[in-house]
Scaffold this motif. Structure first.
Motif, PDB file in Angstrom:
ATOM      1  N   THR A   9      56.569  66.921 174.269  1.00  0.00           N
ATOM      2  CA  THR A   9      56.813  66.787 172.958  1.00  0.00           C
ATOM      3  C   THR A   9      56.529  65.498 172.330  1.00  0.00           C
ATOM      4  O   THR A   9      56.087  65.313 171.551  1.00  0.00           O
ATOM      5  CB  THR A   9      58.253  67.212 172.598  1.00  0.00           C
ATOM      6  OG1 THR A   9      58.445  68.599 172.859  1.00  0.00           O
ATOM      7  CG2 THR A   9      58.686  67.091 171.440  1.00  0.00           C
ATOM      8  N   LEU A  10      56.831  64.352 173.357  1.00  0.00           N
ATOM      9  CA  LEU A  10      56.601  62.994 173.262  1.00  0.00           C
ATOM     10  C   LEU A  10      55.007  62.787 172.874  1.00  0.00           C
ATOM     11  O   LEU A  10      54.806  62.191 171.685  1.00  0.00           O
ATOM     12  CB  LEU A  10      57.103  62.242 174.077  1.00  0.00           C
ATOM     13  CG  LEU A  10      57.351  60.593 173.792  1.00  0.00           C
ATOM     14  CD1 LEU A  10      58.176  60.234 172.773  1.00  0.00           C
ATOM     15  CD2 LEU A  10      57.599  59.975 175.338  1.00  0.00           C
ATOM     16  N   VAL A  11      54.423  63.070 173.556  1.00  0.00           N
ATOM     17  CA  VAL A  11      52.894  63.075 173.453  1.00  0.00           C
ATOM     18  C   VAL A  11      52.162  63.771 172.458  1.00  0.00           C
ATOM     19  O   VAL A  11      51.391  63.282 171.876  1.00  0.00           O
ATOM     20  CB  VAL A  11      52.175  63.170 174.920  1.00  0.00           C
ATOM     21  CG1 VAL A  11      52.719  62.246 175.900  1.00  0.00           C
ATOM     22  CG2 VAL A  11      52.211  64.499 175.389  1.00  0.00           C
ATOM     23  N   GLU A  12      52.774  65.095 172.215  1.00  0.00           N
ATOM     24  CA  GLU A  12      52.315  65.776 171.121  1.00  0.00           C
ATOM     25  C   GLU A  12      52.766  64.946 169.751  1.00  0.00           C
ATOM     26  O   GLU A  12      51.743  65.044 168.576  1.00  0.00           O
ATOM     27  CB  GLU A  12      53.013  67.053 171.169  1.00  0.00           C
ATOM     28  CG  GLU A  12      52.303  67.856 171.926  1.00  0.00           C
ATOM     29  CD  GLU A  12      52.985  69.569 172.409  1.00  0.00           C
ATOM     30  OE1 GLU A  12      54.051  69.480 171.709  1.00  0.00           O
ATOM     31  OE2 GLU A  12      52.447  70.250 172.877  1.00  0.00           O
ATOM     32  N   GLU A  29      60.608  55.715 167.391  1.00  0.00           N
ATOM     33  CA  GLU A  29      61.102  56.785 168.289  1.00  0.00           C
ATOM     34  C   GLU A  29      60.416  56.985 169.285  1.00  0.00           C
ATOM     35  O   GLU A  29      60.819  57.843 170.251  1.00  0.00           O
ATOM     36  CB  GLU A  29      61.182  58.099 167.129  1.00  0.00           C
ATOM     37  CG  GLU A  29      61.918  57.940 165.796  1.00  0.00           C
ATOM     38  CD  GLU A  29      61.881  59.111 164.783  1.00  0.00           C
ATOM     39  OE1 GLU A  29      61.553  60.101 165.304  1.00  0.00           O
ATOM     40  OE2 GLU A  29      62.228  59.039 163.668  1.00  0.00           O
ATOM     41  N   LEU A  30      58.943  56.648 169.267  1.00  0.00           N
ATOM     42  CA  LEU A  30      58.383  57.042 170.249  1.00  0.00           C
ATOM     43  C   LEU A  30      58.028  56.180 171.404  1.00  0.00           C
ATOM     44  O   LEU A  30      57.556  56.395 172.429  1.00  0.00           O
ATOM     45  CB  LEU A  30      56.764  57.554 169.600  1.00  0.00           C
ATOM     46  CG  LEU A  30      56.898  58.643 168.672  1.00  0.00           C
ATOM     47  CD1 LEU A  30      55.310  58.668 168.063  1.00  0.00           C
ATOM     48  CD2 LEU A  30      57.662  60.050 169.405  1.00  0.00           C
ATOM     49  N   PHE A  31      58.121  54.652 170.979  1.00  0.00           N
ATOM     50  CA  PHE A  31      57.959  53.571 171.928  1.00  0.00           C
ATOM     51  C   PHE A  31      59.051  52.701 172.064  1.00  0.00           C
ATOM     52  O   PHE A  31      59.805  52.529 171.156  1.00  0.00           O
ATOM     53  CB  PHE A  31      56.741  52.874 171.343  1.00  0.00           C
ATOM     54  CG  PHE A  31      55.151  53.450 171.281  1.00  0.00           C
ATOM     55  CD1 PHE A  31      54.561  53.306 172.489  1.00  0.00           C
ATOM     56  CD2 PHE A  31      55.135  54.256 170.101  1.00  0.00           C
ATOM     57  CE1 PHE A  31      53.312  53.932 172.437  1.00  0.00           C
ATOM     58  CE2 PHE A  31      53.863  54.863 170.056  1.00  0.00           C
ATOM     59  CZ  PHE A  31      52.704  54.939 171.160  1.00  0.00           C
ATOM     60  N   ARG A  98      55.584  59.792 184.633  1.00  0.00           N
ATOM     61  CA  ARG A  98      54.295  59.526 184.355  1.00  0.00           C
ATOM     62  C   ARG A  98      53.886  60.782 183.604  1.00  0.00           C
ATOM     63  O   ARG A  98      53.913  61.841 183.955  1.00  0.00           O
ATOM     64  CB  ARG A  98      53.456  59.231 185.361  1.00  0.00           C
ATOM     65  CG  ARG A  98      53.941  58.038 186.182  1.00  0.00           C
ATOM     66  CD  ARG A  98      53.762  56.792 185.500  1.00  0.00           C
ATOM     67  NE  ARG A  98      54.657  55.702 186.243  1.00  0.00           N
ATOM     68  CZ  ARG A  98      53.982  54.500 186.567  1.00  0.00           C
ATOM     69  NH1 ARG A  98      52.694  54.100 186.220  1.00  0.00           N
ATOM     70  NH2 ARG A  98      54.589  53.773 187.243  1.00  0.00           N
ATOM     71  N   VAL A  99      53.000  60.481 182.594  1.00  0.00           N
ATOM     72  CA  VAL A  99      52.267  61.703 181.744  1.00  0.00           C
ATOM     73  C   VAL A  99      50.833  61.143 181.642  1.00  0.00           C
ATOM     74  O   VAL A  99      50.553  60.036 181.178  1.00  0.00           O
ATOM     75  CB  VAL A  99      52.964  61.976 180.376  1.00  0.00           C
ATOM     76  CG1 VAL A  99      52.259  62.882 179.480  1.00  0.00           C
ATOM     77  CG2 VAL A  99      54.276  62.110 180.566  1.00  0.00           C
ATOM     78  N   ASP A 135      63.738  56.400 179.206  1.00  0.00           N
ATOM     79  CA  ASP A 135      64.801  56.445 178.219  1.00  0.00           C
ATOM     80  C   ASP A 135      64.183  57.611 176.976  1.00  0.00           C
ATOM     81  O   ASP A 135      64.570  57.179 175.889  1.00  0.00           O
ATOM     82  CB  ASP A 135      65.418  55.242 177.748  1.00  0.00           C
ATOM     83  CG  ASP A 135      66.155  54.782 178.980  1.00  0.00           C
ATOM     84  OD1 ASP A 135      66.676  55.411 179.804  1.00  0.00           O
ATOM     85  OD2 ASP A 135      66.235  53.542 178.732  1.00  0.00           O
ATOM     86  N   GLY A 136      63.245  58.180 177.176  1.00  0.00           N
ATOM     87  CA  GLY A 136      62.682  59.167 176.341  1.00  0.00           C
ATOM     88  C   GLY A 136      61.609  58.486 175.361  1.00  0.00           C
ATOM     89  O   GLY A 136      61.283  59.105 174.237  1.00  0.00           O
ATOM     90  N   ARG A 137      61.241  57.311 175.556  1.00  0.00           N
ATOM     91  CA  ARG A 137      60.177  56.660 175.087  1.00  0.00           C
ATOM     92  C   ARG A 137      59.208  56.183 175.729  1.00  0.00           C
ATOM     93  O   ARG A 137      59.344  55.918 176.691  1.00  0.00           O
ATOM     94  CB  ARG A 137      60.746  55.552 174.125  1.00  0.00           C
ATOM     95  CG  ARG A 137      61.741  56.197 172.949  1.00  0.00           C
ATOM     96  CD  ARG A 137      62.217  55.156 172.179  1.00  0.00           C
ATOM     97  NE  ARG A 137      63.036  54.309 172.919  1.00  0.00           N
ATOM     98  CZ  ARG A 137      63.268  52.838 172.127  1.00  0.00           C
ATOM     99  NH1 ARG A 137      63.050  52.712 170.967  1.00  0.00           N
ATOM    100  NH2 ARG A 137      63.980  52.098 172.871  1.00  0.00           N
ATOM    101  N   ILE A 138      57.839  55.720 175.233  1.00  0.00           N
ATOM    102  CA  ILE A 138      56.761  55.257 175.721  1.00  0.00           C
ATOM    103  C   ILE A 138      56.827  53.834 176.247  1.00  0.00           C
ATOM    104  O   ILE A 138      57.292  53.064 175.282  1.00  0.00           O
ATOM    105  CB  ILE A 138      55.513  55.677 175.169  1.00  0.00           C
ATOM    106  CG1 ILE A 138      55.364  57.281 174.956  1.00  0.00           C
ATOM    107  CG2 ILE A 138      54.294  54.978 175.777  1.00  0.00           C
ATOM    108  CD1 ILE A 138      54.207  57.403 173.814  1.00  0.00           C
TER     109      ILE A 138
END
Length: 144
Positions: A9-12, A29-31, A98-99, A135-138
């Motif tokens: 979901t994060l990368v989408e 919210e993402l980084f 890692r993604v 922690d849920g962010r990039i």
């Protein structure tokens, strides 16, 4: 982040919200805030960009750090050069924190980019990126 669905979901959202919808207000919210900005390569001779954390970069006479530098040096530069740019997420591979993503993009080159004059012609490109999630962010990015 060990939850693969949250990582996906994060990368989408990275592709949909930032690169396609240009919703810069959701960057936080993402980084992580102390993301080191990409060193935007010269397209003529540098094949990739490496992004780590905690660095400093100068932009227009002022020092910017973290997420602010990422936006100034990478995101806004790309938006100005390719205002109709869109990206499509092709593949996502998740392993722990890692993604890896494979994406393609397209747009029209209408503004200066990395010191080169615009061509006014359509562009198409493919890319790979490795992200580290914290922690849920990039927290880190390596792109090619």
């Amino acid at each position: 982040m060990n939850d693969p669905s949250r990582a996906r979901t994060l990368v989408e959202r990275l592709i949909a919200d930032i690169w396609n919808a240009r919703r810069l207000e959701v960057l936080g919210e993402l980084f992580v805030e102390d993301l080191e900005p990409p060193r935007v390569p010269d397209v003529r001779d540098v094949p990739h960009v490496v992004v780590h954390r905690g660095g400093e970069q100068s932009h227009g006479g002022e020092d910017l750090l973290g997420l602010d530098a990422f936006v100034a040096e990478h995101v806004k530069t790309a938006f100005a050069a390719f205002p109709d740019m869109r990206q499509v997420l092709e593949d996502v591979v998740i392993d722990g924190d890692r993604v890896a993503i494979r994406f393609r993009g397209y747009g029209t080159w209408t503004g200066e980019y990395m010191g080169r004059a615009p061509t006014g012609r359509p562009i198409r490109y493919e890319g790979l990126a490795m992200l580290r999630i914290e922690d849920g962010r990039i927290a880190e990015i390596w792109t090619q």
